[in-house]
Motif scaffolding. Structure first.
Motif, short mmCIF file in Angstrom:
data_model
loop_
_atom_site.label_atom_id
_atom_site.label_comp_id
_atom_site.label_asym_id
_atom_site.label_seq_id
_atom_site.Cartn_x
_atom_site.Cartn_y
_atom_site.Cartn_z
N VAL A 436 0.85 -1.19 0.00
CA VAL A 436 0.00 0.00 0.00
C VAL A 436 0.89 1.24 0.00
CG1 VAL A 436 -1.61 1.33 1.44
CG2 VAL A 436 -2.02 -1.10 0.99
N ILE A 437 0.58 2.13 -0.91
CA ILE A 437 1.41 3.34 -1.05
C ILE A 437 0.51 4.58 -1.11
CG2 ILE A 437 3.40 2.28 -2.22
CD1 ILE A 437 2.10 3.13 -4.90
N GLY A 438 1.12 5.72 -0.88
CA GLY A 438 0.42 6.99 -1.04
C GLY A 438 0.80 7.56 -2.40
N VAL A 439 -0.21 7.97 -3.17
CA VAL A 439 0.06 8.53 -4.49
C VAL A 439 -0.53 9.94 -4.53
CG1 VAL A 439 -0.43 8.31 -6.97
CG2 VAL A 439 0.04 6.26 -5.60
N THR A 440 0.22 10.88 -5.06
CA THR A 440 -0.23 12.28 -5.10
C THR A 440 -1.65 12.37 -5.65
OG1 THR A 440 2.02 12.93 -5.43
CG2 THR A 440 0.37 14.58 -5.96
N HIS A 441 -2.49 13.06 -4.89
CA HIS A 441 -3.90 13.19 -5.24
C HIS A 441 -4.25 14.68 -5.14
CE1 HIS A 441 -8.25 12.88 -4.92
NE2 HIS A 441 -8.20 11.60 -5.20
N VAL A 448 -4.73 6.69 -0.86
CA VAL A 448 -4.29 5.34 -0.49
C VAL A 448 -4.47 4.44 -1.71
CG1 VAL A 448 -4.70 3.38 1.06
CG2 VAL A 448 -5.00 5.72 1.90
N THR A 449 -3.43 3.74 -2.09
CA THR A 449 -3.44 2.94 -3.31
C THR A 449 -2.86 1.56 -3.00
OG1 THR A 449 -3.07 4.98 -4.52
CG2 THR A 449 -2.63 2.94 -5.72
N ALA A 450 -3.56 0.52 -3.45
CA ALA A 450 -3.09 -0.83 -3.15
C ALA A 450 -2.61 -1.52 -4.42
CB ALA A 450 -4.22 -1.64 -2.52
N VAL A 451 -1.49 -2.21 -4.29
CA VAL A 451 -0.97 -3.02 -5.38
C VAL A 451 -0.98 -4.46 -4.86
CG1 VAL A 451 0.93 -3.37 -6.99
CG2 VAL A 451 0.51 -1.09 -6.05
N VAL A 452 -1.72 -5.32 -5.58
CA VAL A 452 -2.02 -6.66 -5.04
C VAL A 452 -1.50 -7.76 -5.97
CG1 VAL A 452 -3.94 -8.21 -4.42
CG2 VAL A 452 -4.06 -5.78 -3.84
N VAL A 453 -0.95 -8.80 -5.37
CA VAL A 453 -0.57 -9.99 -6.12
C VAL A 453 -1.55 -11.11 -5.73
CG1 VAL A 453 1.28 -11.65 -6.60
CG2 VAL A 453 1.86 -9.28 -6.00
N ALA A 454 -2.20 -11.68 -6.76
CA ALA A 454 -3.16 -12.76 -6.47
C ALA A 454 -2.45 -14.10 -6.41
CB ALA A 454 -4.22 -12.79 -7.56
N LYS A 498 8.98 0.34 -2.59
CA LYS A 498 7.78 1.18 -2.74
C LYS A 498 8.04 2.40 -3.61
CE LYS A 498 4.99 -0.34 1.02
NZ LYS A 498 4.16 0.00 2.16
N ASN A 499 9.30 2.82 -3.65
CA ASN A 499 9.61 3.98 -4.51
C ASN A 499 9.31 3.66 -5.97
OD1 ASN A 499 11.70 2.12 -4.21
ND2 ASN A 499 13.27 3.57 -4.83
N ILE A 500 9.57 2.42 -6.38
CA ILE A 500 9.28 2.02 -7.77
C ILE A 500 7.77 2.02 -7.99
CG2 ILE A 500 9.42 0.09 -9.43
CD1 ILE A 500 12.17 -0.53 -8.30
N LEU A 501 7.03 1.51 -7.01
CA LEU A 501 5.57 1.50 -7.15
C LEU A 501 5.03 2.92 -7.21
CD1 LEU A 501 4.61 -1.35 -4.65
CD2 LEU A 501 4.61 -1.46 -7.14
N ARG A 502 5.56 3.78 -6.34
CA ARG A 502 5.07 5.17 -6.34
C ARG A 502 5.31 5.81 -7.69
NH1 ARG A 502 8.01 5.61 -1.35
NH2 ARG A 502 6.62 5.02 0.33
N ASP A 503 6.45 5.47 -8.27
CA ASP A 503 6.80 6.05 -9.57
C ASP A 503 5.87 5.51 -10.66
OD1 ASP A 503 9.42 6.04 -11.89
OD2 ASP A 503 8.50 7.79 -10.99
N THR A 504 5.62 4.20 -10.62
CA THR A 504 4.76 3.57 -11.63
C THR A 504 3.36 4.20 -11.64
OG1 THR A 504 5.92 1.52 -11.22
CG2 THR A 504 3.86 1.33 -12.45
N TYR A 505 2.84 4.44 -10.43
CA TYR A 505 1.44 4.86 -10.34
C TYR A 505 1.28 6.36 -10.09
CZ TYR A 505 0.73 -0.14 -10.21
OH TYR A 505 0.73 -1.46 -10.54
#
Ligand code: AMP
Length: 513
Positions: A436-441, A448-454, A498-505
């Motif tokens: 779970v990461i924070g993305v500029t809104h 609040v943004t969730a990235v999930v692996v099933a 998480k920095n990579i995820l923040r960048d992606t999204y």
């Protein structure tokens, strides 16, 4: 020390300029005077004592913002109790934990949850439950009406607790930050003086009063200045601008989270003329974008004063009242408070412009986490509290916050610790893991943004995740968007990057108005 310097309520009492002066102004123009505050808090203090509250006992409160709710805070302090406000967004599941942990003598809840609250109170052995509604009516105020106004304030020393505020931890388990009379009083006095509050001020108070910002910063400063505040149930940019034009009780100051300022900027009514009678705009609880600071100054001529603090410490630093308020910085340490930056690995104290962990020492720093002495000890470094915020102090002495060591997400001024949300998501059948990461809104600061692996073979949807989380977590903690990926990016140490995820999204909320 004189008694008034020790006892929060006595200091408030000593600051009363005249009994018929307005303390609270309602948005419809009605007022509650300082005499009303003494009377209602006196009745409520008598009621708390009648309900068995003894000095040091906790009074837990989860109610909507109202004038009697403010009086209840004063009553708890007068009774020598420890006021424990809870975010109204917390679910019963979360309240269960807070009540079990804090063991209050009284729990005041909203009337609509009385039945569930009573069952919970029976389970966790809270002896008394009362209600208080958004309209200020409930069993609490009804019972208080039968109590006398006169109340002899219970003696307390500077080290005695006046409040406990729960704050989430990286482990997801909330900790009760214990705040003494001295903590709260010293911080309110420093801020009153630093921000030049006098009895002539009228504050637009649109913050919630279960959080340090609205209760211990905004309300305490007003009480300690003998000033007045317009008590708004929530923030509305149009209403705030209309209030700035009032001829009676004309506001002079507004305190807000950055979202208030972006919303004001979205309103065409925000002009130099509309804010001509304001002397100060304060922002805090989350980073104010330098862009917002500049846009606000261009539109109104006011440089927003940004300050930095947290539940455990109250306010630590502030941009200057006189002098340059620099966008993107949180200013200087407040008088009597020391701020330093240390290397998170070695603990070495760093010099100007070196980035590290921000540490704070002063009379504002809390007494520790409720019933967690080991956790408390581990959060101090040679007498300094380790804030968890990464930052630096520049050559001119301004403090800059560059990131949050604890990966906190701040959405609309509320803190969300990713770990807590991740744990709930991971418990959903079919989920392998999540981040779970924070993305500029644009509206909330961060979403609040969730990235999930099933799990292999599982088919999950965003709706299914939302459905499973509903009721488990407070609404503000729920992910605004959920993404599915085959695997999370990890570094060689196995840590999720998480920095990579923040960048992606980073752009996903760009077009959300
Ligand atoms: P809370 O305990 O809810 O008051 O949250 C405290 C956290 O909010 C701090 O540790 C910071 O991470 C953040 N915070 C508060 N004020 C500011 C600010 N002006 N700029 C950046 N972060 C801030």
């Amino acid at each position: 020390m004189t008694p008034s310097r020790n006892h929060l309520f006595r200091a408030f009492r000593d600051a009363i300029p005249a009994m018929d002066k307005a303390l609270v102004i309602h948005p419809d123009g009605g007022i509650e005077t300082y005499a009303d505050a003494l009377a209602l808090s006196g009745r409520l203090a008598n009621l708390l004592v009648a309900r068995g509250v003894k000095p040091g006992d906790r009074v837990a409160v989860q109610v909507d913002k109202s004038w009697p709710a403010l009086a209840l805070y004063l009553a708890a302090v007068r009774a020598g109790a420890v006021y424990l406000p809870l975010n109204t967004a917390y679910t019963l599941n979360e309240v269960d934990y807070f009540l079990s942990d804090a063991q209050p003598t009284v729990f005041v809840c909203r009337p609509q949850i009385l039945a569930e609250a009573k069952a919970l109170a029976d389970k966790v052995k809270v002896p008394c439950v009362e209600t208080l509604g958004a309209d200020g009516v409930g069993s609490l105020t009804e019972a208080a009406a039968g109590q006398p106004e006169a109340f002899e304030d219970v003696e307390r020393g500077p080290e005695d607790l006046a409040g406990i505020l729960y704050t989430s931890g990286t482990t997801g388990r909330a900790k009760g930050a214990m705040l003494s009379h001295e903590n709260l009083l010293s911080n309110a006095a420093v801020l009153r003086d630093d921000w030049r509050f006098t009895g002539d001020d009228v504050l637009i108070h649109a913050l919630p009063i279960f959080h340090t910002h609205g209760l211990f910063v905004a309300s305490n400063i007003i009480l300690l200045s003998g000033a007045s505040m317009i008590f708004c149930p929530k923030f509305d940019a149009g209403e705030a601008l209309a209030m700035m034009g009032w001829s009676d009780h004309r506001p002079t100051v507004m305190m807000g989270v950055p979202t208030f300022y972006t919303r004001l900027l979205d309103n065409p009514g925000l002009t130099r003329e509309a804010t001509a009678h304001m002397r100060l705009f304060v922002s805090g609880s989350a980073p104010l974008l330098a862009e917002t600071h500049r846009a606000f100054e261009t539109r109104t001529g006011h440089a927003i004063l940004e300050r930095y603090g947290m539940t455990e410490t109250g306010m630590n630093t502030s941009n200057p009242y006189d002098g340059a308020r620099i966008a993107g910085t949180v200013g200087f340490p407040l008088p009597g408070i020391s701020v330093r930056v240390s290397d998170p690995e070695s603990g070495r104290i760093l010099g100007a412009d070196e980035i590290g962990m921000i540490e704070v020492k002063g009379p504002n720093v809390f007494k520790g986490y409720w019933r967690m002495p080991e956790k408390t000890a581990s959060e101090f470094h040679d007498g300094y509290f380790i804030t968890g915020d990464l930052g630096k102090i520049d050559g001119a002495g301004y403090v800059h916050i560059v990131g949050r060591g604890k990966d906190l997400v701040i959405t609309g001024g509320f803190n969300v610790y990713p770990k807590e949300v991740e744990s709930e998501i991971d418990a959903i059948p079919g989920v392998l893991e999540s981040a779970v990461i924070g993305v500029t809104h644009p509206d909330f600061g961060e979403g609040v943004t969730a990235v999930v692996v099933a799990k292999p073979g599982a088919s999950l949807t965003e709706e299914a995740i939302h459905g499973a989380l509903d009721g488990k977590l407070a609404k503000f903690k729920l992910p605004k968007k959920v993404f599915f990926v085959p695997e999370l990016p990890r570094n060689t140490m196995g840590k999720v990057q998480k920095n990579i995820l923040r960048d992606t999204y980073k752009d996903i909320y760009r077009n959300v108005a």
